[in-house]
Design an enzyme around this catalytic site. Structure first.
Site, mmCIF file in Angstrom:
data_model
loop_
_atom_site.group_PDB
_atom_site.id
_atom_site.type_symbol
_atom_site.label_atom_id
_atom_site.label_comp_id
_atom_site.label_asym_id
_atom_site.label_seq_id
_atom_site.Cartn_x
_atom_site.Cartn_y
_atom_site.Cartn_z
ATOM 1 N NE ARG B 297 37.128 37.740 44.717
ATOM 2 C CZ ARG B 297 37.392 37.627 46.014
ATOM 3 N NH1 ARG B 297 36.653 38.296 46.905
ATOM 4 N NH2 ARG B 297 38.376 36.857 46.439
ATOM 5 C CE1 TYR B 443 41.421 31.937 35.608
ATOM 6 C CE2 TYR B 443 39.384 32.290 34.431
ATOM 7 C CZ TYR B 443 40.734 32.031 34.421
ATOM 8 O OH TYR B 443 41.365 31.878 33.228
ATOM 9 C CD GLU B 444 40.974 36.713 39.520
ATOM 10 O OE1 GLU B 444 41.666 36.723 40.547
ATOM 11 O OE2 GLU B 444 41.438 37.019 38.406
ATOM 12 N N GLY B 445 39.294 33.454 43.647
ATOM 13 C CA GLY B 445 38.568 33.055 44.852
ATOM 14 C C GLY B 445 37.488 32.051 44.497
#
Lengths: 604, 604
Positions: B297, B443-445
């Site tokens: 993140r 991306y990534e949440g």
């Protein structure tokens, strides 16, 4: 009624019930139109769009128009849509009967082309610009010019463009250097370069009629020395055959979006054989072009509003079909054995959808409001009416160009986000709408230019009369809403915001009065955003007032939920969007000067 | 110093002077590093980026990675950058010496990879994800797994991925169904599908090591039944040769941007011969993956911040070179005989540039702040220090993921607008940055998920201790600024905003306490935006405090203008961005409920 890319119910609701098109039909100009015939026209354009536009949306993105061997290769739908737009009367719709038109109300026409924009924004520009170019010839050209060029343009057989921008000048039209040299044969020799010409050339087009800004030799410097010319790609030889007029397609511009709508770089008179015919008077070119520009700016706003509509419909459909995640239960946990929720059930997704709905439908109302003003102006019988609607239209034009472009892009951004990772993938159209709509804030005067226009020209014009008239319109709705207990609080808020706009102007005006225009206009963009939100809040309150009335009637046209959803969306706009006016006002009235250049350069 | 895509001066200023990396170098772990060696590392990565990354930026966009014959064809720079990242110690930089690492401070490493991201965001993902996958094996894997896989990964010879998302589950990891069936041979048989796998396969890669979330047969439902496995594309046969492990590249995802960074769809065990090795304990997979996720993140935020930096540098260069239009003189007119201005002289362009500068440099400071917290956490000697920086890091992670992604996209949008019509054209990189950065909010949440994390998990954790600690850090800067007459007013404003955040939470908390989590979290995105602006205002005030000090010193490192420009940009942020907190607070404390689903569906 399929709502794949457009919500036809809402479109007709706003056109007929909110902006009350029917009331205009009693005017002389529109005598031969009635609700039935207009509905028929709109529905036929919807069918046309379903059949000839929407199916090619992704294809036209995947296969951009491109320059090859001195021409531009475009998708084959371009010719088809041009011709059929001619045949269906889409290009000629609003012109006078004597000019080959149908005298249709502009509002109905805009509603129809909005459907085309929503279906496939790569295509309507071709007929739309042709119409604009024809309008200029009809309005200012001689009978000879009209007879020669207009019929084939209205028929969709010849294309039309407007050529303003030059490589060295950009948006600064006072720096136009394209040259027009008088001859003794009734025409001028044209030499120069024009860039960013939409629909400037495409293979198979029999002819393209360019409306070109140029400077007659010896003309004054600046915008006061610009004249307007008709410069066909192929000129008429003895009014019968076509002969090449030395208009060269030098290159094209490959773009991030709207790739099927070609953007060209044209060279005029490379072989010293390009002829142009003066339209109207010498040196009046810019003023003339701006008549067409008003229409072009509304068209950009309309296109942006329509793209945002299509993106909203697409993301809404996805949200109604895609299961993912679960609701939180009272212990703050999710139960994995429970069935997954549809994503439309999650508050954050609902926020993104309602944000879209409020921007999209509000923008549509704004576009049709501007069109209504055009219709009233066109048919005004008294000087007072003419002046009033002229000023209202002038006020609203920079806003109708800008709000759908800027907020519309934000709306599409939210639509993309609703799809999660899929929103970024080429298989889904959201990413295409995201790219396509981005040109709207650049076309026909950037947001910066529109904002300077609003604060620098429109607000001060006639001693503030335009803003006064617009405010009076808003106050009418506030009064109507005040009579309804549920809507009263919203009326109060909107009234406060209108007052605050006066405060902002009182803060800014002294700078202009002291001759510090740079300071006066430095935050014009923020003022634009402020006024846009006020106008949109007004349009939403207006819709809520109407919806409340309809809900009290037993013979409503639409479902109960339809009207309730409009009131709900108004409430959303007042909760999430309208408060932005506060921070904008704070920035606008903050006396710290940070964007005006002084001796030292801090932007490094 | 060329600033084509990155401002190295500002990068080093923030790393060394603002976040005071040198102070950390006295810690045991970093003993073998000094300022000189770190500077050397950063400069070498800049050279590497100039040479091997930046020149391929447009090429990689024009020639996207694509799926063919069961593999993915990528640009040849991918292998080159992977190998050289291994050789230069970029992949191994922060690991322990005993694991083959260099024990470099994470801050210095992040600063270096930020340069790579700014140069060409299509490439650093490959080594970056490999690093993340190696980290998981090192942290939780057995010595056998480490010995088998890590060395080749750190050397950039083998790639690595993290496989979370599945077609039916999306972001909802409790719905993961990939199956792991135990065998008697020390491995599990893996079957399932994973989508959106970045760097999941590419032609020429000797091997790819996938870190896969799967459910061991009989495991509990939900996230508590998920385990983590090493699943190589090719498994080691008798620890020597490689043998295909039944990991099939089913397809790829073509994307709107970041096209050179492949996104794949993988099928595990189609021929029932896919082996996976458990990492750590059963059913602990999600917690383990989240250790890596924190890093991932931060990396997304870093990448977004870097893309926005590159876009800012590009639009700034354009604004400094492009003449267009003229200043308004005291009569409100422009004189066309005057020389054209450079567009950087127009206030509106300056506003767009300063907006970018404030977002870009503020985001960089945020990224390096998070990295500093990681460094302190990694080297903490007391329980108190460990807990403090663990909580600070947890607080800041959703913000460092989100702010650069969201505000960064807005920043690039403004950069594109600075170029006018050219910004939309393929010849200029702005439109590419505009497309590339858009993936960061997914991306990534997604931003929605980060916001739920911030308000739903991080704010309440340890009874609000994390927020308390973060606030205390902010207050330190407020106190320092209060001692400076020029900065005092800004300190006051920031203090007020911090107080207002408490008011917002007092408004929201009762909903959570009453078990109405849906209501508590409904506007989490707005709270995220509010807190992000507060944090950025803090970081800008911190920079201004330092700049003021430096200006009072005669032996400053950078020019007077450099420091003054930081103070100027702080003032810009406080005038134009910070006020947005007001409208956010208004929306957050408005009691109208419009985004929570009830019986009737109004989103139609």
């Amino acid at each position: 009624m399929s709502k794949k890319y457009v919500d036809l119910e809402t479109l007709k609701y706003i056109l007929y019930d909110i902006h009350k098109l029917e009331e205009l039909l009693s005017r002389d100009r529109f005598q031969e139109h009635d609700m039935e015939s207009l509905n028929l026209f709109i529905d036929s354009v919807k069918d046309f769009s379903d059949r000839e536009l929407y199916p090619y949306l992704q294809e036209m993105d995947a296969n951009p128009a491109y320059h090859k061997d001195g021409t531009v290769i475009v998708h084959e739908q371009v010719q088809k849509v041009m011709h059929q737009s001619g045949e269906m009367g889409i290009i000629s719709a609003c012109f006078d009967y004597e000019d080959g038109g149908l005298q249709m109300p502009i509002s109905a026409f805009q509603a129809a082309v909005y459907i085309m924009d929503a279906a496939n924004n790569h295509l309507p520009g071709y007929p739309s610009l042709t119409l604009g170019a024809a309008e200029l010839i009809i309005e200012f050209g001689s009978q000879v010019l009209k007879d020669k060029y207009v019929p084939n343009m209205l028929a969709g057989v010849w294309g039309g463009t407007m050529c303003l921008t030059e490589p060295q000048a950009g948006s600064s039209l006072s720096d136009v250097v394209t040259k027009a040299t008088p001859t003794n044969d009734g025409y001028y020799k044209i030499t120069g370069q024009k860039i960013f010409i939409s629909g400037g050339d495409y293979k198979g087009a029999e002819n393209i009629i360019h409306l070109v800004l140029a400077r007659i030799e010896g003309a004054p410097k600046g915008t006061k020395g610009i004249s307007l010319f008709v410069v066909p790609k192929n000129r008429l030889k003895e009014d019968v055959t076509l002969e090449y007029n030395d208009v060269m397609t030098v290159a094209d511009f490959q773009k991030m979006g709207q790739k099927g709508y070609c953007t060209t770089h044209l060279g005029f008179g490379d072989s010293d054989d390009c002829r142009g015919w003066l339209v109207g008077e010498e040196h009046k070119g810019l003023a003339q072009m701006f008549l067409m520009m008003n229409g072009a700016r509304i068209a950009v706003g309309r296109g942006a509003a329509a793209i945002a509509m299509a993106a909203y419909r697409t993301s809404l459909q996805y949200a109604n079909e895609r299961p993912q995640g679960r609701k939180l239960s009272a212990d703050g946990k999710k139960n994995p054995t429970e069935k997954q929720s549809l994503i439309i059930e999650h508050p954050d997704v609902r926020r993104m959808l309602l944000l879209q709905k409020s921007i999209v439908e509000g923008s549509l109302s704004l576009v049709l409001l501007a069109s209504k003003y055009q219709d009233i102006l066109t048919t005004a019988t008294s000087k007072e009416e003419k002046e009033k609607y002229h000023l209202l239209l002038e006020m609203i034009i920079p806003i109708v160009k800008t709000y759908p472009s800027e907020a519309g892009a934000e709306s599409v951004d939210n639509g993309l986000q609703v799809l999660g990772g899929y929103g970024f993938c080429a298989d889904f159209t959201l990413q295409q709408y995201y790219r396509d709509i981005r040109i709207s804030a650049l076309y026909e005067g950037t947001t910066g230019i529109q904002s300077q226009d609003l604060l620098g020209r429109k607000v001060p014009m006639h001693n503030g009369k335009g803003l006064e008239l617009l405010s009076a319109e808003i106050v009418k709705t506030i009064i109507a809403a005040n009579n309804d207990e549920e809507l009263k609080p919203y009326a109060k808020i909107l009234g406060d915001k209108l007052e605050l706009s006066q405060k902002i102007l009182s803060h800014l005006m002294p700078f202009a009065l002291k001759g510090n225009y740079e300071r006066y206009l430095a935050d014009a963009n923020l003022f634009m955003e402020y006024m846009s939100i006020v106008v949109l809040s007004w349009l939403w309150l207006e819709m809520a007032v109407d919806a409340k009335k309809a809900l009290g009637n037993s013979d409503r046209k639409f479902s109960k939920t339809f009207y309730e959803s409009k009131i709900h969306t108004m409430k959303f706009y007042f909760k999430y969007e309208l408060p932005k006016t506060n921070s904008l006002a704070e920035s606008l009235m903050n006396n710290e000067v940070v964007t005006i250049k002084n001796e030292k350069e801090y932007i490094i």
